[in-house]
Scaffold this active site. Structure first.
Site, PDB file in Angstrom:
ATOM      1  N   SER A 170       0.818  -1.217   0.000  1.00 55.00           N
ATOM      2  CA  SER A 170       0.000   0.000   0.000  1.00 55.00           C
ATOM      3  C   SER A 170       0.848   1.261   0.000  1.00 55.00           C
ATOM      4  CB  SER A 170      -0.914   0.020   1.232  1.00 55.00           C
ATOM      5  OG  SER A 170      -1.689  -1.146   1.298  1.00 55.00           O
TER       6      SER A 170
HETATM    7  N1  SAH Z   1      -0.562  -5.067   3.981  1.00 59.95           N
HETATM    8  C1  SAH Z   1       0.203  -5.301   2.780  1.00 59.95           C
HETATM    9  C2  SAH Z   1      -0.540  -4.890   1.523  1.00 59.95           C
HETATM   10  C3  SAH Z   1      -1.405  -5.990   1.116  1.00 59.95           C
HETATM   11  S1  SAH Z   1      -2.301  -5.870  -0.391  1.00 59.95           S
HETATM   12  C4  SAH Z   1       1.563  -4.644   2.829  1.00 59.95           C
HETATM   13  O1  SAH Z   1       1.862  -3.944   3.808  1.00 59.95           O
HETATM   14  O2  SAH Z   1       2.360  -4.877   1.915  1.00 59.95           O
HETATM   15  C5  SAH Z   1      -3.591  -7.001   0.049  1.00 59.95           C
HETATM   16  C6  SAH Z   1      -3.201  -8.427   0.206  1.00 59.95           C
HETATM   17  O3  SAH Z   1      -4.353  -9.156   0.619  1.00 59.95           O
HETATM   18  C7  SAH Z   1      -2.722  -9.115  -1.071  1.00 59.95           C
HETATM   19  O4  SAH Z   1      -1.405  -9.561  -0.888  1.00 59.95           O
HETATM   20  C8  SAH Z   1      -3.705 -10.282  -1.262  1.00 59.95           C
HETATM   21  O5  SAH Z   1      -3.090 -11.445  -1.753  1.00 59.95           O
HETATM   22  C9  SAH Z   1      -4.239 -10.482   0.158  1.00 59.95           C
HETATM   23  N2  SAH Z   1      -5.560 -11.112   0.283  1.00 59.95           N
HETATM   24  C10 SAH Z   1      -6.620 -11.034  -0.549  1.00 59.95           C
HETATM   25  N3  SAH Z   1      -7.672 -11.728  -0.048  1.00 59.95           N
HETATM   26  C11 SAH Z   1      -7.262 -12.266   1.136  1.00 59.95           C
HETATM   27  C12 SAH Z   1      -7.897 -13.096   2.135  1.00 59.95           C
HETATM   28  N4  SAH Z   1      -9.149 -13.518   2.010  1.00 59.95           N
HETATM   29  N5  SAH Z   1      -7.158 -13.449   3.235  1.00 59.95           N
HETATM   30  C13 SAH Z   1      -5.877 -13.028   3.364  1.00 59.95           C
HETATM   31  N6  SAH Z   1      -5.241 -12.245   2.461  1.00 59.95           N
HETATM   32  C14 SAH Z   1      -5.919 -11.869   1.364  1.00 59.95           C
END
Ligand code: SAH
Length: 200
Positions: free
Chosen positions: A56
């Protein structure tokens, strides 16, 4: 932009708590970005990780973290580990005894985050099965870093009374970031429009 110019921008435009700025200073965002984009680490933009997922935007991480109102020693659930950067910020704020549980569905990202977070003793990375992580519930705070189509009310079962949940809710290309407070009755505050990758 540089680390310093981001901090200057936040000090002029937001009211982030000092300990959150300190946590940002302490962690190198470049360590959470695949090599080819490391020179962009302090641009205020989301960047690709793997499998069409992202880390993000710094300002978004700061807003979400600030609104979580974290106190030392809390137990926090993050859904969407991604690079592990958001977890790293949280892990500093819950010291000395707090813990971060973070779930991810993409195996490549679990490996990437495990490597990035190998020196963080208070973060547990979990392969997601279903939404959240019931085994360690309830949590003081829940942060969802992917976009839900609707408010995931079910997850409130994993949140403590008086807990706070932050979740982006809406269709694919624009969501409202919601702060849900679990008091006697539910309070929902809209923190503004954002874009996240979808929750699956
Ligand atoms: N917090 C992260 C950004 C994550 S982007 C950082 O600091 O880099 C959102 C993430 O959510 C993606 O990697 C995606 O694969 C994951 N995601 C999507 N659906 C999900 C679910 N049901 N459970 C866990 N993770 C999920």
């Amino acid at each position: 932009m540089s680390k310093e110019s981001l901090i200057k921008y936040w000090k002029e435009n937001f009211n982030f708590k000092e300990e959150i700025i300190e946590a940002f200073k302490e962690i190198s965002r470049e360590d959470f970005i695949p090599v080819e984009n490391r020179e962009l680490a302090y641009q205020d933009i989301a960047l690709p990780t793997f499998k069409a997922q992202t880390i993000s935007q710094p300002t978004t991480v700061m807003i979400m973290t600030n609104e979580l109102e974290i106190k030392p020693n809390q137990k926090i659930l993050e859904i969407g580990t991604g690079s592990g950067y958001q977890s790293a910020i949280l892990s500093i704020l819950v010291k000395p005894k707090g813990e971060i549980y973070t779930t991810e569905i993409v195996p490549e990202l679990i490996d990437f985050a495990k490597d990035n977070l190998k020196n963080y003793k208070n973060i547990k990375i979990i392969k997601a099965k279903g939404l959240g992580y019931k085994k360690e519930a309830p949590y003081d705070r829940i942060i969802i870093t992917a976009a839900a189509q609707e408010i995931p009310y079910k997850l409130l079962d994993q949140l403590n009374p008086n807990g706070i949940m932050i979740v982006p809710v809406g269709p694919q290309y624009s969501q409202q970031l919601l702060k849900i407070t679990n008091e006697k009755s539910l309070k929902i505050k809209n923190l503004g429009d954002f874009v996240f990758v979808p929750l699956r």
